[in-house]
Every structure is written in C-alpha cells, then in structure tokens.
Design a protein around this motif. Sequence first.
Motif, mmCIF file in Angstrom:
data_model
loop_
_atom_site.group_PDB
_atom_site.id
_atom_site.type_symbol
_atom_site.label_atom_id
_atom_site.label_comp_id
_atom_site.label_asym_id
_atom_site.label_seq_id
_atom_site.Cartn_x
_atom_site.Cartn_y
_atom_site.Cartn_z
ATOM 1 N N HIS A 38 9.238 -70.086 21.594
ATOM 2 C CA HIS A 38 10.526 -69.671 22.676
ATOM 3 C C HIS A 38 11.765 -70.195 21.816
ATOM 4 N N LEU A 39 11.744 -71.276 21.680
ATOM 5 C CA LEU A 39 13.372 -71.701 21.207
ATOM 6 C C LEU A 39 13.242 -72.500 19.908
ATOM 7 N N GLY A 40 12.057 -72.753 19.489
ATOM 8 C CA GLY A 40 12.017 -73.442 18.292
ATOM 9 C C GLY A 40 11.750 -74.848 18.196
ATOM 10 N N CYS A 41 11.403 -75.559 19.347
ATOM 11 C CA CYS A 41 10.863 -77.129 19.433
ATOM 12 C C CYS A 41 9.689 -77.270 18.552
ATOM 13 N N LEU A 42 9.204 -78.535 18.452
ATOM 14 C CA LEU A 42 7.887 -78.612 17.858
ATOM 15 C C LEU A 42 6.987 -78.876 18.895
ATOM 16 N N VAL A 43 5.900 -78.049 19.000
ATOM 17 C CA VAL A 43 4.995 -78.527 19.945
ATOM 18 C C VAL A 43 4.046 -79.607 19.383
ATOM 19 N N LYS A 44 3.397 -80.083 20.448
ATOM 20 C CA LYS A 44 2.706 -81.325 20.309
ATOM 21 C C LYS A 44 1.140 -80.986 20.648
ATOM 22 N N GLN A 45 0.244 -81.692 20.087
ATOM 23 C CA GLN A 45 -1.221 -81.526 20.540
ATOM 24 C C GLN A 45 -1.324 -82.051 22.018
ATOM 25 N N ALA A 46 -2.042 -81.359 22.930
ATOM 26 C CA ALA A 46 -2.564 -81.643 24.017
ATOM 27 C C ALA A 46 -3.804 -81.558 24.316
ATOM 28 N N GLN A 47 -4.255 -81.818 25.790
ATOM 29 C CA GLN A 47 -5.554 -81.709 25.909
ATOM 30 C C GLN A 47 -6.344 -80.288 25.763
ATOM 31 N N THR A 48 -5.414 -79.479 26.014
ATOM 32 C CA THR A 48 -6.200 -78.203 25.953
ATOM 33 C C THR A 48 -5.705 -77.263 24.826
ATOM 34 N N GLY A 49 -4.715 -77.950 23.905
ATOM 35 C CA GLY A 49 -4.325 -77.111 22.740
ATOM 36 C C GLY A 49 -2.969 -77.750 22.428
ATOM 37 N N PHE A 50 -1.990 -77.004 22.524
ATOM 38 C CA PHE A 50 -0.670 -77.404 22.208
ATOM 39 C C PHE A 50 0.423 -77.340 23.229
ATOM 40 N N GLU A 51 1.270 -78.079 23.264
ATOM 41 C CA GLU A 51 2.389 -77.940 24.539
ATOM 42 C C GLU A 51 3.659 -78.345 23.882
ATOM 43 N N CYS A 52 4.685 -77.582 24.503
ATOM 44 C CA CYS A 52 6.161 -77.815 23.897
ATOM 45 C C CYS A 52 6.771 -78.748 24.729
ATOM 46 N N PRO A 53 7.369 -79.758 24.313
ATOM 47 C CA PRO A 53 8.146 -80.865 25.265
ATOM 48 C C PRO A 53 9.488 -80.235 25.636
ATOM 49 N N CYS A 54 9.995 -79.096 25.213
ATOM 50 C CA CYS A 54 11.350 -78.911 25.696
ATOM 51 C C CYS A 54 11.110 -77.982 27.028
ATOM 52 N N HIS A 55 10.698 -76.993 27.097
ATOM 53 C CA HIS A 55 10.437 -76.183 28.354
ATOM 54 C C HIS A 55 9.075 -75.981 28.863
ATOM 55 N N GLY A 56 8.045 -76.695 28.220
ATOM 56 C CA GLY A 56 6.819 -76.929 28.934
ATOM 57 C C GLY A 56 5.927 -75.563 28.566
ATOM 58 N N SER A 57 6.044 -74.866 27.572
ATOM 59 C CA SER A 57 5.158 -73.573 27.007
ATOM 60 C C SER A 57 3.735 -74.311 26.763
ATOM 61 N N PRO A 107 -2.249 -83.068 12.166
ATOM 62 C CA PRO A 107 -0.758 -82.971 12.428
ATOM 63 C C PRO A 107 -0.405 -83.069 10.742
ATOM 64 N N VAL A 108 0.539 -82.380 10.157
ATOM 65 C CA VAL A 108 0.916 -82.539 8.804
ATOM 66 C C VAL A 108 2.409 -82.026 8.674
ATOM 67 N N ALA A 109 2.860 -82.305 7.447
ATOM 68 C CA ALA A 109 4.477 -81.982 7.280
ATOM 69 C C ALA A 109 5.350 -82.376 8.279
ATOM 70 N N ASP A 110 5.161 -83.633 8.655
ATOM 71 C CA ASP A 110 6.059 -84.338 9.544
ATOM 72 C C ASP A 110 5.929 -83.530 11.023
ATOM 73 N N GLY A 111 4.774 -83.173 11.400
ATOM 74 C CA GLY A 111 4.573 -82.759 12.861
ATOM 75 C C GLY A 111 4.821 -81.216 12.806
ATOM 76 N N ARG A 112 5.191 -80.484 11.567
ATOM 77 C CA ARG A 112 5.675 -79.161 11.604
ATOM 78 C C ARG A 112 4.473 -78.183 11.609
ATOM 79 N N ALA A 113 3.261 -78.590 11.364
ATOM 80 C CA ALA A 113 2.205 -77.706 11.340
ATOM 81 C C ALA A 113 0.986 -78.514 11.599
ATOM 82 N N PHE A 114 -0.129 -77.811 11.953
ATOM 83 C CA PHE A 114 -1.461 -78.503 11.876
ATOM 84 C C PHE A 114 -2.519 -77.949 11.173
ATOM 85 N N ILE A 115 -3.157 -78.499 10.458
ATOM 86 C CA ILE A 115 -4.324 -77.930 9.741
ATOM 87 C C ILE A 115 -5.490 -78.077 10.680
ATOM 88 N N LYS A 116 -6.171 -76.986 10.983
ATOM 89 C CA LYS A 116 -7.369 -76.845 11.696
ATOM 90 C C LYS A 116 -8.349 -76.334 10.486
#
Length: 159
Positions: A88-107, A64-73
């Motif tokens: 979806h609506l612009g929240c910042l996704v977080k790293q999850a077990q299987t990739g990325f997960e959005c804390p707002c609505h669960g994408s 995670p870089v830029a205050d969590g606004r991007a991920f360098i892979k």
Amino acid sequence: MNDHPSTDPSRRDFLALVGRGALWVTAGVTIVALLRYLSFTEPTPPQVFMLDEPSAYPLDTTTPVADGRAFIKHDERGLYAINATCTHLGCLVKQAQTGFECPCHGSQFTTTGAVTNGPATSPLKYAALSIDAAGKGPTAPRVILDLSQTVEASFRLAV
Ligand code: FES
C-alpha cells in the motif's frame, strides 16, 4: 575634543563596516544551510543481507530477518523470502495469526503474501535468495537475501 562621538566619521565607517560584515556572514550561513537542506537525500538502507546457514530456517517456519524487512519461509520445495514492505504505502508488515498484517492502515495478507483485506491491492513481493558461494567448503554456506531483486512467487532456494 569632540562632544558627539557618534558623528565621528571613522567610528561611523567602522560601525557601518561591522554591520555590513554581519549581514554578509548571516547571508553566507543562510545560503549554506539552505543548500545543505535542498541537497539532503535519505541514505539508502542496505539491500543485501548475509543471513544464517539454511539449517537455521527449519521446514514450515517463518523467520523475520533483516531488521524485520523480510521473512524467510521454508516449505517442502525450499526457502523463499517475502519482502515485508507493504504494497500500500510501504510500512513494514508484521506476522499475524493468519499471515501478515500492516500496522499502518490494516492491510492483511495470507502466509504467502496474498491480499485478504485492503487498502493494499497487490500481494507482498518475494525477494531474491541465494547461497553464499564463498561459504562453500570448510565454512558452512549462508543464505544471502537481496531485497533489491524481486522474484516470482514460485521461486524456491533448494536446501
Ligand atoms: S502502508 Fe500498509 S496498509 Fe497502508
């Protein structure tokens, strides 16, 4: 001598003047506050970030870089940046077990940003990466992330 000071014309005029003055000051303050409220715009967050040297992002890592606004892979073809802004609506996704997960609505998204679970319907975007040209030479070149530029998912920065 006047037994009714409130009927004194000069005093009445003075009080009327003070009252009108207070009204004008109140109106002025209200108008200024209203104009400031109506002209308020959200400050634009920075879009370009000078990151670390390419070696700071080892093969097969997600950073995670830029205050969590991007991920360098980093894969076998090079470095790439996944924009952490949920499609979806612009929240910042977080790293999850299987990739990325959005804390707002669960994408949920795969490690490469493809949607696996809505409500988001579009994959995460890829942001532009480049190497700091000024960093070449005596100082180590550094990676530059530009969140304002979306690139193809096939983009890789060779390192
Ligand atoms: S903003 Fe991410 S799922 Fe709604």
